[in-house]
Design a protein around this motif. Sequence first.
Motif, PDB file in Angstrom:
ATOM      1  N   ALA A 135       1.570  -0.712   7.143  1.00 56.69           N
ATOM      2  CA  ALA A 135       0.845  -1.646   6.289  1.00 56.69           C
ATOM      3  C   ALA A 135       0.586  -1.029   4.906  1.00 56.69           C
ATOM      4  CB  ALA A 135      -0.479  -2.038   6.941  1.00 56.69           C
ATOM      5  N   PHE A 136       0.262   0.263   4.881  1.00 51.81           N
ATOM      6  CA  PHE A 136       0.022   0.969   3.627  1.00 51.81           C
ATOM      7  C   PHE A 136       1.296   1.012   2.785  1.00 51.81           C
ATOM      8  CE2 PHE A 136       0.031   5.005   1.233  1.00 51.81           C
ATOM      9  CZ  PHE A 136      -1.052   4.761   0.405  1.00 51.81           C
ATOM     10  N   CYS A 137       2.412   1.360   3.424  1.00 49.39           N
ATOM     11  CA  CYS A 137       3.693   1.419   2.715  1.00 49.39           C
ATOM     12  C   CYS A 137       4.111   0.041   2.215  1.00 49.39           C
ATOM     13  CB  CYS A 137       4.783   1.977   3.642  1.00 49.39           C
ATOM     14  SG  CYS A 137       4.619   3.740   3.935  1.00 49.39           S
ATOM     15  N   PHE A 138       3.868  -0.994   3.023  1.00 44.10           N
ATOM     16  CA  PHE A 138       4.213  -2.351   2.636  1.00 44.10           C
ATOM     17  C   PHE A 138       3.381  -2.802   1.443  1.00 44.10           C
ATOM     18  CE2 PHE A 138       4.191  -7.030   3.224  1.00 44.10           C
ATOM     19  CZ  PHE A 138       5.564  -7.227   3.167  1.00 44.10           C
ATOM     20  N   GLY A 139       2.091  -2.473   1.472  1.00 45.48           N
ATOM     21  CA  GLY A 139       1.210  -2.822   0.362  1.00 45.48           C
ATOM     22  C   GLY A 139       1.609  -2.100  -0.920  1.00 45.48           C
ATOM     23  N   LEU A 140       1.999  -0.838  -0.783  1.00 43.92           N
ATOM     24  CA  LEU A 140       2.442  -0.050  -1.927  1.00 43.92           C
ATOM     25  C   LEU A 140       3.720  -0.643  -2.511  1.00 43.92           C
ATOM     26  CD1 LEU A 140       1.214   2.597  -3.106  1.00 43.92           C
ATOM     27  CD2 LEU A 140       3.065   3.799  -1.942  1.00 43.92           C
ATOM     28  N   LEU A 141       4.620  -1.073  -1.632  1.00 42.14           N
ATOM     29  CA  LEU A 141       5.886  -1.672  -2.054  1.00 42.14           C
ATOM     30  C   LEU A 141       5.641  -2.983  -2.806  1.00 42.14           C
ATOM     31  CD1 LEU A 141       9.020  -1.170  -1.570  1.00 42.14           C
ATOM     32  CD2 LEU A 141       8.818  -2.921   0.184  1.00 42.14           C
ATOM     33  N   ILE A 142       4.757  -3.819  -2.278  1.00 45.06           N
ATOM     34  CA  ILE A 142       4.419  -5.090  -2.923  1.00 45.06           C
ATOM     35  C   ILE A 142       3.770  -4.839  -4.281  1.00 45.06           C
ATOM     36  CG2 ILE A 142       2.918  -7.128  -2.768  1.00 45.06           C
ATOM     37  CD1 ILE A 142       5.354  -7.338  -0.994  1.00 45.06           C
ATOM     38  N   ASN A 143       2.869  -3.856  -4.334  1.00 40.82           N
ATOM     39  CA  ASN A 143       2.191  -3.511  -5.578  1.00 40.82           C
ATOM     40  C   ASN A 143       3.181  -3.042  -6.637  1.00 40.82           C
ATOM     41  OD1 ASN A 143       0.004  -3.077  -7.282  1.00 40.82           O
ATOM     42  ND2 ASN A 143      -0.284  -0.971  -6.593  1.00 40.82           N
ATOM     43  N   THR A 144       4.100  -2.181  -6.229  1.00 39.02           N
ATOM     44  CA  THR A 144       5.126  -1.674  -7.142  1.00 39.02           C
ATOM     45  C   THR A 144       6.026  -2.810  -7.626  1.00 39.02           C
ATOM     46  OG1 THR A 144       5.126   0.407  -5.930  1.00 39.02           O
ATOM     47  CG2 THR A 144       6.971   0.029  -7.394  1.00 39.02           C
ATOM     48  N   PHE A 145       6.395  -3.690  -6.699  1.00 37.27           N
ATOM     49  CA  PHE A 145       7.258  -4.821  -7.040  1.00 37.27           C
ATOM     50  C   PHE A 145       6.577  -5.762  -8.031  1.00 37.27           C
ATOM     51  CE2 PHE A 145       9.029  -9.093  -6.085  1.00 37.27           C
ATOM     52  CZ  PHE A 145      10.338  -8.836  -6.456  1.00 37.27           C
ATOM     53  N   LEU A 146       5.297  -6.050  -7.814  1.00 30.87           N
ATOM     54  CA  LEU A 146       4.554  -6.924  -8.716  1.00 30.87           C
ATOM     55  C   LEU A 146       4.408  -6.294 -10.103  1.00 30.87           C
ATOM     56  CD1 LEU A 146       1.765  -8.411  -6.413  1.00 30.87           C
ATOM     57  CD2 LEU A 146       3.719  -9.605  -7.392  1.00 30.87           C
ATOM     58  N   ARG A 147       4.178  -4.991 -10.141  1.00 27.39           N
ATOM     59  CA  ARG A 147       4.083  -4.296 -11.419  1.00 27.39           C
ATOM     60  C   ARG A 147       5.415  -4.344 -12.154  1.00 27.39           C
ATOM     61  NH1 ARG A 147       0.917   1.415 -10.642  1.00 27.39           N
ATOM     62  NH2 ARG A 147      -1.116   0.559 -10.104  1.00 27.39           N
ATOM     63  N   TRP A 148       6.505  -4.176 -11.393  1.00 28.06           N
ATOM     64  CA  TRP A 148       7.846  -4.206 -11.970  1.00 28.06           C
ATOM     65  C   TRP A 148       8.166  -5.593 -12.531  1.00 28.06           C
ATOM     66  CZ3 TRP A 148      12.847  -6.106 -10.160  1.00 28.06           C
ATOM     67  CH2 TRP A 148      13.919  -5.575 -10.891  1.00 28.06           C
TER      68      TRP A 148
END
Length: 50
Positions: free
Chosen positions: A33-46
Amino acid sequence: MAGSDGGPRIGFALALALAGALLMASWLATLLAFCFGLLINTFLRWMDWL
């Protein structure tokens, strides 16, 4: 006597193994869940960067 003595020990080992597996599964789910949240956060920032 020896047969009845081995029963609770087996049950205790099984309960310990089950608790360990449950702990491992919950830890893995938290990590996922932590990795998924980090991935979503990075994607949204990108996407915002574009």
